[in-house]
Design a protein around this motif. Structure first.
Motif, PDB file in Angstrom:
ATOM      1  N   PRO A  10       0.806  -1.223  -0.195  1.00  0.00           N
ATOM      2  CA  PRO A  10      -0.061  -0.015  -0.074  1.00  0.00           C
ATOM      3  C   PRO A  10       0.628   1.306  -0.004  1.00  0.00           C
ATOM      4  O   PRO A  10       0.436   2.346  -0.390  1.00  0.00           O
ATOM      5  N   ASP A  11       1.998   1.269   0.693  1.00  0.00           N
ATOM      6  CA  ASP A  11       2.869   2.488   0.469  1.00  0.00           C
ATOM      7  C   ASP A  11       3.386   2.813  -0.843  1.00  0.00           C
ATOM      8  O   ASP A  11       3.303   3.787  -1.115  1.00  0.00           O
ATOM      9  N   GLY A  12       3.645   1.652  -1.548  1.00  0.00           N
ATOM     10  CA  GLY A  12       4.267   2.055  -2.821  1.00  0.00           C
ATOM     11  C   GLY A  12       3.026   2.647  -3.815  1.00  0.00           C
ATOM     12  O   GLY A  12       3.395   3.403  -4.706  1.00  0.00           O
ATOM     13  N   VAL A  13       1.895   2.110  -3.570  1.00  0.00           N
ATOM     14  CA  VAL A  13       0.743   2.488  -4.521  1.00  0.00           C
ATOM     15  C   VAL A  13       0.422   3.973  -3.842  1.00  0.00           C
ATOM     16  O   VAL A  13       0.317   5.036  -5.030  1.00  0.00           O
ATOM     17  N   GLU A  14       0.648   4.411  -2.648  1.00  0.00           N
ATOM     18  CA  GLU A  14       0.277   5.561  -2.106  1.00  0.00           C
ATOM     19  C   GLU A  14       1.395   6.472  -2.578  1.00  0.00           C
ATOM     20  O   GLU A  14       0.916   7.758  -2.868  1.00  0.00           O
ATOM     21  N   ARG A  15       2.431   6.083  -2.604  1.00  0.00           N
ATOM     22  CA  ARG A  15       3.463   7.065  -2.921  1.00  0.00           C
ATOM     23  C   ARG A  15       3.805   7.059  -4.623  1.00  0.00           C
ATOM     24  O   ARG A  15       4.629   7.832  -4.922  1.00  0.00           O
ATOM     25  N   LYS A  36      -2.347  -8.036 -10.889  1.00  0.00           N
ATOM     26  CA  LYS A  36      -3.728  -7.558 -10.599  1.00  0.00           C
ATOM     27  C   LYS A  36      -3.343  -6.590  -9.449  1.00  0.00           C
ATOM     28  O   LYS A  36      -2.454  -6.602  -8.732  1.00  0.00           O
ATOM     29  N   MET A  37      -4.455  -5.623  -9.262  1.00  0.00           N
ATOM     30  CA  MET A  37      -4.412  -4.540  -8.233  1.00  0.00           C
ATOM     31  C   MET A  37      -5.729  -4.971  -7.369  1.00  0.00           C
ATOM     32  O   MET A  37      -6.672  -5.020  -8.094  1.00  0.00           O
ATOM     33  N   LEU A  38      -5.493  -4.977  -6.016  1.00  0.00           N
ATOM     34  CA  LEU A  38      -6.749  -5.197  -5.252  1.00  0.00           C
ATOM     35  C   LEU A  38      -6.360  -4.848  -3.641  1.00  0.00           C
ATOM     36  O   LEU A  38      -5.264  -4.636  -3.350  1.00  0.00           O
ATOM     37  N   ARG A  39      -7.398  -4.987  -3.126  1.00  0.00           N
ATOM     38  CA  ARG A  39      -7.239  -4.921  -1.563  1.00  0.00           C
ATOM     39  C   ARG A  39      -7.132  -6.240  -1.082  1.00  0.00           C
ATOM     40  O   ARG A  39      -8.265  -6.973  -1.424  1.00  0.00           O
ATOM     41  N   PHE A  64      -1.276  -2.989   8.178  1.00  0.00           N
ATOM     42  CA  PHE A  64      -0.499  -2.159   7.289  1.00  0.00           C
ATOM     43  C   PHE A  64      -1.040  -2.661   5.813  1.00  0.00           C
ATOM     44  O   PHE A  64      -1.374  -1.823   4.921  1.00  0.00           O
ATOM     45  N   ILE A  65      -0.928  -4.005   5.544  1.00  0.00           N
ATOM     46  CA  ILE A  65      -0.988  -4.589   4.312  1.00  0.00           C
ATOM     47  C   ILE A  65      -2.592  -4.706   3.854  1.00  0.00           C
ATOM     48  O   ILE A  65      -2.677  -4.572   2.717  1.00  0.00           O
ATOM     49  N   LEU A  66      -3.300  -4.325   4.904  1.00  0.00           N
ATOM     50  CA  LEU A  66      -4.900  -4.196   4.554  1.00  0.00           C
ATOM     51  C   LEU A  66      -5.311  -2.878   4.412  1.00  0.00           C
ATOM     52  O   LEU A  66      -6.300  -2.657   3.963  1.00  0.00           O
ATOM     53  N   SER A  67      -4.292  -1.779   4.547  1.00  0.00           N
ATOM     54  CA  SER A  67      -4.589  -0.235   4.605  1.00  0.00           C
ATOM     55  C   SER A  67      -4.811   0.180   3.372  1.00  0.00           C
ATOM     56  O   SER A  67      -5.336   1.300   3.378  1.00  0.00           O
ATOM     57  N   GLY A  68      -4.804  -0.504   2.199  1.00  0.00           N
ATOM     58  CA  GLY A  68      -4.670   0.080   0.705  1.00  0.00           C
ATOM     59  C   GLY A  68      -4.508  -0.991  -0.172  1.00  0.00           C
ATOM     60  O   GLY A  68      -4.521  -2.112   0.005  1.00  0.00           O
ATOM     61  N   SER A  69      -4.708  -0.463  -1.319  1.00  0.00           N
ATOM     62  CA  SER A  69      -4.638  -1.406  -2.351  1.00  0.00           C
ATOM     63  C   SER A  69      -3.190  -1.925  -2.828  1.00  0.00           C
ATOM     64  O   SER A  69      -2.243  -1.125  -2.317  1.00  0.00           O
ATOM     65  N   VAL A  70      -2.738  -3.228  -3.081  1.00  0.00           N
ATOM     66  CA  VAL A  70      -1.782  -3.712  -3.507  1.00  0.00           C
ATOM     67  C   VAL A  70      -1.804  -4.006  -4.937  1.00  0.00           C
ATOM     68  O   VAL A  70      -2.578  -4.315  -5.690  1.00  0.00           O
ATOM     69  N   VAL A  71      -0.506  -3.951  -5.517  1.00  0.00           N
ATOM     70  CA  VAL A  71      -0.424  -4.687  -6.781  1.00  0.00           C
ATOM     71  C   VAL A  71       0.455  -5.905  -6.840  1.00  0.00           C
ATOM     72  O   VAL A  71       1.442  -6.045  -6.316  1.00  0.00           O
ATOM     73  N   LEU A  72      -0.222  -6.963  -7.471  1.00  0.00           N
ATOM     74  CA  LEU A  72       0.395  -8.424  -7.244  1.00  0.00           C
ATOM     75  C   LEU A  72       0.828  -8.755  -8.678  1.00  0.00           C
ATOM     76  O   LEU A  72       0.182  -8.755  -9.675  1.00  0.00           O
ATOM     77  N   LEU A  73       2.097  -9.332  -8.650  1.00  0.00           N
ATOM     78  CA  LEU A  73       2.633  -9.638  -9.867  1.00  0.00           C
ATOM     79  C   LEU A  73       3.384 -11.079  -9.995  1.00  0.00           C
ATOM     80  O   LEU A  73       4.080 -11.538  -8.837  1.00  0.00           O
ATOM     81  N   LEU A  74       2.976 -12.042 -10.658  1.00  0.00           N
ATOM     82  CA  LEU A  74       3.623 -13.300 -11.039  1.00  0.00           C
ATOM     83  C   LEU A  74       4.568 -12.931 -12.052  1.00  0.00           C
ATOM     84  O   LEU A  74       4.317 -12.900 -13.025  1.00  0.00           O
ATOM     85  N   LEU A  75       5.808 -13.349 -11.427  1.00  0.00           N
ATOM     86  CA  LEU A  75       7.194 -12.990 -12.431  1.00  0.00           C
ATOM     87  C   LEU A  75       7.715 -14.230 -12.712  1.00  0.00           C
ATOM     88  O   LEU A  75       7.920 -15.213 -11.910  1.00  0.00           O
ATOM     89  N   GLU A  76       8.400 -14.400 -14.098  1.00  0.00           N
ATOM     90  CA  GLU A  76       9.372 -15.298 -14.356  1.00  0.00           C
ATOM     91  C   GLU A  76      10.451 -14.854 -14.889  1.00  0.00           C
ATOM     92  O   GLU A  76      10.644 -13.838 -15.857  1.00  0.00           O
TER      93      GLU A  76
END
Ligand code: CMP
Length: 132
Positions: A10-15, A36-39, A64-76
């Motif tokens: 959430p701090d990365g999205v916020e900033r 994907k981006m979600l809470r 903290f992790i529930l305080s805002g949206s996060v971006v989830l990435l599956l990386l290879e």
């Protein structure tokens, strides 16, 4: 080829550093397989951080992790797990080197911008939570 889970917290999205963080991982050759981006739900957060259940910072971390949206990435990538952790830098931004994501954008040991799986077993477990 190895797969790993990467989370912009959430701090990365916020900033507003989502674009810059993704630019860095693509520049290092990571392929984005899914994103994907979600809470997060409380249940997802508790599964993600199950190994920290007994730590004194656990409830604050969940909040903290529930305080805002996060971006989830599956990386290879080849050696994706170790390479991504190198790019992310040490858990504590104060100890993370300049040029690492946490060193450049993190503010506290908790608000450290990103999460990256720390082993093959952890990556498999974490990927299943968000990209079943
Ligand atoms: P992460 O890589 O997502 O894994 C566990 C998280 O717990 C970590 O990043 C930080 O956000 C948080 N964390 C780790 N150590 C501490 C600590 N000593 N105090 C508060 N939060 C912490």
């Amino acid at each position: 080829m190895e797969r790993t889970l990467f989370i912009i917290k959430p701090d990365g999205v916020e900033r507003k550093v989502v674009g810059e963080v993704i630019r860095r991982i693509e520049k290092e050759g990571f392929q984005i397989l899914q994103m994907k981006m979600l809470r997060m739900t409380k249940q997802e957060a508790e599964r993600l951080y199950a190994i920290h259940r007994d730590k004194e910072f656990y409830s604050s971390l969940i909040e903290f992790i529930l305080s805002g949206s996060v971006v989830l990435l599956l990386l290879e990538r080849q050696e994706a797990i170790s390479k991504l952790r190198e790019l992310a830098g040490k858990t504590n931004p104060a100890e993370a080197g300049k040029g690492t994501i946490r060193g450049d954008f993190g503010t506290t040991i908790q608000n450290n911008i990103v999460h990256a799986s720390d082993s093959i077993e952890t990556a498999e477990r974490e990927i299943t939570i968000f990209f079943p």
